[in-house]
Scaffold this motif. Structure first.
Motif, PDB file in Angstrom:
ATOM      1  N   LYS A 251      -5.367  50.701  45.853  1.00 31.54           N
ATOM      2  CA  LYS A 251      -4.034  50.115  44.766  1.00 31.54           C
ATOM      3  C   LYS A 251      -3.777  48.802  44.713  1.00 31.54           C
ATOM      4  O   LYS A 251      -2.920  48.469  44.102  1.00 31.54           O
ATOM      5  CB  LYS A 251      -2.833  51.102  45.129  1.00 31.54           C
ATOM      6  N   ARG A 252      -4.418  47.982  45.615  1.00 30.48           N
ATOM      7  CA  ARG A 252      -4.101  46.498  45.558  1.00 30.48           C
ATOM      8  C   ARG A 252      -3.977  45.817  44.364  1.00 30.48           C
ATOM      9  O   ARG A 252      -2.876  45.194  43.789  1.00 30.48           O
ATOM     10  CB  ARG A 252      -5.278  45.871  46.347  1.00 30.48           C
ATOM     11  N   ASP A 253      -4.915  46.099  43.301  1.00 29.69           N
ATOM     12  CA  ASP A 253      -4.981  45.483  41.996  1.00 29.69           C
ATOM     13  C   ASP A 253      -3.456  46.002  41.276  1.00 29.69           C
ATOM     14  O   ASP A 253      -2.965  45.172  40.758  1.00 29.69           O
ATOM     15  CB  ASP A 253      -6.135  45.597  41.193  1.00 29.69           C
ATOM     16  N   LYS A 254      -3.287  47.293  41.467  1.00 25.14           N
ATOM     17  CA  LYS A 254      -2.257  47.697  40.645  1.00 25.14           C
ATOM     18  C   LYS A 254      -0.920  47.389  41.213  1.00 25.14           C
ATOM     19  O   LYS A 254       0.060  47.087  40.541  1.00 25.14           O
ATOM     20  CB  LYS A 254      -2.257  49.358  40.795  1.00 25.14           C
ATOM     21  N   GLU A 255      -0.977  47.037  42.678  1.00 24.56           N
ATOM     22  CA  GLU A 255       0.461  46.771  43.291  1.00 24.56           C
ATOM     23  C   GLU A 255       0.565  45.260  42.833  1.00 24.56           C
ATOM     24  O   GLU A 255       1.638  44.725  42.806  1.00 24.56           O
ATOM     25  CB  GLU A 255       0.279  46.949  44.841  1.00 24.56           C
ATOM     26  N   LEU A 256      -0.516  44.228  42.868  1.00 27.31           N
ATOM     27  CA  LEU A 256      -0.347  42.993  42.550  1.00 27.31           C
ATOM     28  C   LEU A 256       0.164  42.950  40.952  1.00 27.31           C
ATOM     29  O   LEU A 256       0.944  42.071  40.792  1.00 27.31           O
ATOM     30  CB  LEU A 256      -1.711  42.293  42.567  1.00 27.31           C
ATOM     31  N   PHE A 257      -0.458  43.828  40.237  1.00 21.00           N
ATOM     32  CA  PHE A 257       0.336  43.692  38.844  1.00 21.00           C
ATOM     33  C   PHE A 257       1.637  44.069  38.603  1.00 21.00           C
ATOM     34  O   PHE A 257       2.504  43.628  38.001  1.00 21.00           O
ATOM     35  CB  PHE A 257      -0.620  44.699  38.037  1.00 21.00           C
ATOM     36  N   GLN A 258       2.016  45.231  39.567  1.00 25.52           N
ATOM     37  CA  GLN A 258       3.474  45.638  39.368  1.00 25.52           C
ATOM     38  C   GLN A 258       4.540  45.233  40.439  1.00 25.52           C
ATOM     39  O   GLN A 258       5.454  45.099  40.473  1.00 25.52           O
ATOM     40  CB  GLN A 258       3.319  47.250  39.682  1.00 25.52           C
ATOM     41  N   ARG A 259       3.751  44.348  41.261  1.00 26.13           N
ATOM     42  CA  ARG A 259       4.300  43.572  42.230  1.00 26.13           C
ATOM     43  C   ARG A 259       5.271  44.219  43.272  1.00 26.13           C
ATOM     44  O   ARG A 259       6.584  43.868  43.459  1.00 26.13           O
ATOM     45  CB  ARG A 259       5.310  42.368  41.669  1.00 26.13           C
ATOM     46  N   THR A 260       4.970  45.354  43.583  1.00 27.10           N
ATOM     47  CA  THR A 260       5.753  46.060  44.379  1.00 27.10           C
ATOM     48  C   THR A 260       4.737  47.423  45.376  1.00 27.10           C
ATOM     49  O   THR A 260       3.629  47.291  44.671  1.00 27.10           O
ATOM     50  CB  THR A 260       6.773  47.061  43.898  1.00 27.10           C
ATOM     51  N   THR A 261       5.208  47.843  46.195  1.00 18.99           N
ATOM     52  CA  THR A 261       4.389  48.714  47.183  1.00 18.99           C
ATOM     53  C   THR A 261       4.563  50.161  46.574  1.00 18.99           C
ATOM     54  O   THR A 261       5.372  50.541  46.401  1.00 18.99           O
ATOM     55  CB  THR A 261       4.904  48.732  48.813  1.00 18.99           C
ATOM     56  N   LEU A 262       3.327  50.571  46.401  1.00 18.53           N
ATOM     57  CA  LEU A 262       3.163  51.851  45.450  1.00 18.53           C
ATOM     58  C   LEU A 262       2.993  53.289  46.549  1.00 18.53           C
ATOM     59  O   LEU A 262       3.033  54.284  45.938  1.00 18.53           O
ATOM     60  CB  LEU A 262       2.287  51.892  44.534  1.00 18.53           C
ATOM     61  N   LEU A 263       2.695  52.689  47.810  1.00 16.37           N
ATOM     62  CA  LEU A 263       2.352  53.889  48.809  1.00 16.37           C
ATOM     63  C   LEU A 263       3.247  53.886  49.954  1.00 16.37           C
ATOM     64  O   LEU A 263       3.458  52.884  50.614  1.00 16.37           O
ATOM     65  CB  LEU A 263       0.637  53.955  48.602  1.00 16.37           C
ATOM     66  N   GLY A 264       3.648  55.294  50.682  1.00 13.65           N
ATOM     67  CA  GLY A 264       4.109  55.315  51.809  1.00 13.65           C
ATOM     68  C   GLY A 264       5.344  56.373  51.886  1.00 13.65           C
ATOM     69  O   GLY A 264       5.570  56.736  50.787  1.00 13.65           O
ATOM     70  N   PRO A 265       6.021  56.392  52.911  1.00 18.60           N
ATOM     71  CA  PRO A 265       6.992  57.352  53.057  1.00 18.60           C
ATOM     72  C   PRO A 265       8.271  57.043  52.111  1.00 18.60           C
ATOM     73  O   PRO A 265       9.003  58.023  51.825  1.00 18.60           O
ATOM     74  CB  PRO A 265       7.527  57.178  54.204  1.00 18.60           C
ATOM     75  N   HIS A 266       8.407  55.692  51.638  1.00 17.99           N
ATOM     76  CA  HIS A 266       9.419  55.255  50.737  1.00 17.99           C
ATOM     77  C   HIS A 266       9.177  56.143  49.215  1.00 17.99           C
ATOM     78  O   HIS A 266      10.032  55.851  48.454  1.00 17.99           O
ATOM     79  CB  HIS A 266       9.658  53.806  50.639  1.00 17.99           C
ATOM     80  N   ARG A 267       8.001  56.733  49.113  1.00 25.89           N
ATOM     81  CA  ARG A 267       7.848  57.089  47.923  1.00 25.89           C
ATOM     82  C   ARG A 267       7.669  58.544  47.998  1.00 25.89           C
ATOM     83  O   ARG A 267       7.268  59.305  46.906  1.00 25.89           O
ATOM     84  CB  ARG A 267       6.367  56.452  47.204  1.00 25.89           C
ATOM     85  N   ASP A 268       7.722  59.176  49.119  1.00 26.78           N
ATOM     86  CA  ASP A 268       7.312  60.367  49.195  1.00 26.78           C
ATOM     87  C   ASP A 268       8.537  61.511  48.603  1.00 26.78           C
ATOM     88  O   ASP A 268       9.702  61.007  48.698  1.00 26.78           O
ATOM     89  CB  ASP A 268       6.876  60.934  50.715  1.00 26.78           C
ATOM     90  N   ASP A 269       8.200  62.597  49.061  1.00 26.12           N
ATOM     91  CA  ASP A 269       9.375  63.749  48.379  1.00 26.12           C
ATOM     92  C   ASP A 269       9.332  65.025  49.334  1.00 26.12           C
ATOM     93  O   ASP A 269       8.203  65.223  49.809  1.00 26.12           O
ATOM     94  CB  ASP A 269       9.135  64.034  46.942  1.00 26.12           C
ATOM     95  N   LEU A 270      10.081  65.836  49.095  1.00 27.19           N
ATOM     96  CA  LEU A 270      10.419  67.123  49.767  1.00 27.19           C
ATOM     97  C   LEU A 270      10.558  68.204  48.583  1.00 27.19           C
ATOM     98  O   LEU A 270      11.595  68.105  47.941  1.00 27.19           O
ATOM     99  CB  LEU A 270      11.359  67.091  50.758  1.00 27.19           C
ATOM    100  N   LYS A 271       9.636  69.288  48.519  1.00 26.19           N
ATOM    101  CA  LYS A 271       9.902  70.381  47.691  1.00 26.19           C
ATOM    102  C   LYS A 271      10.269  71.457  48.231  1.00 26.19           C
ATOM    103  O   LYS A 271       9.649  71.715  49.381  1.00 26.19           O
ATOM    104  CB  LYS A 271       8.499  70.392  47.053  1.00 26.19           C
ATOM    105  N   PHE A 272      11.171  72.200  47.879  1.00 27.51           N
ATOM    106  CA  PHE A 272      11.606  73.627  48.297  1.00 27.51           C
ATOM    107  C   PHE A 272      10.818  74.760  47.328  1.00 27.51           C
ATOM    108  O   PHE A 272      10.974  74.379  46.196  1.00 27.51           O
ATOM    109  CB  PHE A 272      12.970  73.657  48.279  1.00 27.51           C
ATOM    110  N   ILE A 273      10.032  75.543  47.913  1.00 31.30           N
ATOM    111  CA  ILE A 273       9.402  76.558  47.221  1.00 31.30           C
ATOM    112  C   ILE A 273      10.240  77.826  47.395  1.00 31.30           C
ATOM    113  O   ILE A 273      10.100  78.365  48.981  1.00 31.30           O
ATOM    114  CB  ILE A 273       8.011  76.364  47.530  1.00 31.30           C
ATOM    115  N   VAL A 274      10.377  78.562  46.379  1.00 31.73           N
ATOM    116  CA  VAL A 274      11.035  79.938  46.715  1.00 31.73           C
ATOM    117  C   VAL A 274      10.040  80.840  45.887  1.00 31.73           C
ATOM    118  O   VAL A 274       9.996  80.604  44.584  1.00 31.73           O
ATOM    119  CB  VAL A 274      12.444  80.172  46.057  1.00 31.73           C
ATOM    120  N   ASN A 275       9.655  81.820  46.638  1.00 32.01           N
ATOM    121  CA  ASN A 275       8.506  82.928  46.082  1.00 32.01           C
ATOM    122  C   ASN A 275       7.475  82.075  45.156  1.00 32.01           C
ATOM    123  O   ASN A 275       7.328  82.344  43.966  1.00 32.01           O
ATOM    124  CB  ASN A 275       9.458  83.840  45.007  1.00 32.01           C
TER     125      ASN A 275
END
Length: 391
Positions: A251-275
């Motif tokens: 993602k280096r080129d995309k991060e340099l273009f957007q000027r921010t870190t696009l990967l890692g725990p600061h971008r993760d999520d938690l999903k709750f699945i029912v049935n």
């Protein structure tokens, strides 16, 4: 774990208050805007050295004052521990047993609390940052290592994002420092992600059981940790580290273009699945509320499992948001198990029938008066001072 006593000085709308609490359910009774939530906020702040409603500590100081203080005495199996937080425009100081702590990570965990407020119902259907904050706040109370890794990660992430902005503005790009920061970020990111996955598996075990009980065996709750890393890389920190490193390179080129870190725990999520369905997208309001309640109650058992002590439970006007069935399950689950602080404008209906021998505090314009469950006044200011001696 019990909070035996609390003393506030210039905290929100409290000038000087000293109060001793009961071991069971403590009911904070009063009209709106009198200070009930502020008192819960003080307990939460005493535990985590941060506020759950605002990012500015200055907001906690009475507008007429320059400093504020929150003190408490915590009872654990190992003995009593005085805690103290001092606030000023210069920052905050934390003390354990009257000794100042150089790092807040060494302070957090002395008092473990779980807060359940109406806005926590958005844990299920709200934005991803709400669930990331939930994981960081709750898991941080149970693990100083998690807090340390999180602090290091945030520091390096800030440095990396700043450098990406600088690089994005240059024609010639020196990527050596970026590679160093990427390596450091992947190291701490991998540890955070693996700790999250480990804690979530344990929390899921408790939450699934509670959810089945509330839904009368009709629903099954599972968790899914949503990240851009392939699932087969989530087996240990080494595999996650390598996956993050590869991701930053890809993602280096995309991060340099957007000027921010696009990967890692600061971008993760938690999903709750029912049935087998994402309850945030496809669940009913009742299923979403049952899920939020199940997760909060599961935290009690997980904290006990991890620390050997039950946490203190803070319920901020949450009963008004739950129907009778969910009220009943909540109050039955906590009865004689955890010390609880419950704010309400009226203790009636289901709650009144289910809460055994509550200690009731009436709050009016930053003043607290205590009475027993039969209505007799039993706590003068002098008595409270005696009970809170030592904090």
């Amino acid at each position: 774990m019990k909070l035996q006593a609390l003393a506030l000085h210039n905290f929100r709308n409290y000038d000087d208050v000293t109060v001793a609490f009961g071991d069971g359910v403590n009911v904070l009774l009063g009209e709106n805007a009198q200070g009930k939530t502020n008192l819960l906020e003080a307990i939460y702040f005493l535990a985590l050295a941060r506020n759950h409603r605002t990012s500015s500590d200055r907001d906690l100081i009475n507008w007429q004052a320059e400093t504020a203080q929150v003190k408490g005495r915590v009872q654990k199996a190992s003995g009593n521990t005085p805690l103290e937080l001092d606030l000023s425009k210069h920052g905050k100081r934390a003390k354990v047993n009257h000794l100042e702590q150089a790092k807040l990570s060494r302070y957090v965990g002395q008092l473990n609390v779980i807060l359940f407020a109406p806005e926590d119902l958005s844990l299920v259907k709200g934005a991803p940052q709400i669930r990331r904050r939930f994981m960081d706040m709750e898991f941080g109370q149970m693990s100083q290592k998690y807090l340390y890794n999180l602090s290091q990660y945030r520091t390096i992430l800030k440095q990396r994002n700043k450098y990406l902005k600088e690089l994005g503005a240059k024609q010639q790009k020196d990527l050596v420092l970026l590679d160093v920061l990427s390596d450091q970020l992947a190291n701490y990111g991998a540890q955070i992600m693996f700790q999250r996955i480990t804690f979530l598996k344990q929390l899921e075990t408790w939450a699934a059981q509670i959810h089945q009980e509330i839904s009368q065996q009709r629903e099954t709750l599972t968790f899914h940790y949503a990240t851009s890393i392939a699932d087969d890389a989530l087996v240990d920190t080494a595999h996650i580290y390598e996956a993050l490193k590869a991701g930053y390179a890809a993602k280096r080129d995309k991060e340099l273009f957007q000027r921010t870190t696009l990967l890692g725990p600061h971008r993760d999520d938690l999903k709750f699945i029912v049935n087998d369905k994402d309850v945030a997208s496809f669940g009913s309001q009742g299923q979403q509320r049952t899920t939020a309640l199940s997760v909060k109650l599961a935290e009690i058992d997980l904290m006990h499992e991890q620390t050997g002590e039950y946490p203190v439970l803070l319920l901020d006007d949450v009963l008004s948001e739950l129907d009778d069935m969910r009220q009943t399950h909540l109050l039955t689950a906590i009865q004689d198990k955890v010390q609880t602080f419950l704010t309400t404008t009226s203790l009636s209906g289901v709650a009144q029938k289910l809460i055994h021998q509550p200690k009731i505090f009436t709050i009016n314009n930053g003043q607290i008066s205590s009475e027993s469950d039969d209505g007799d006044e039993d706590a003068s200011a002098d008595a409270a001072d005696d009970e809170t001696n030592g904090i």
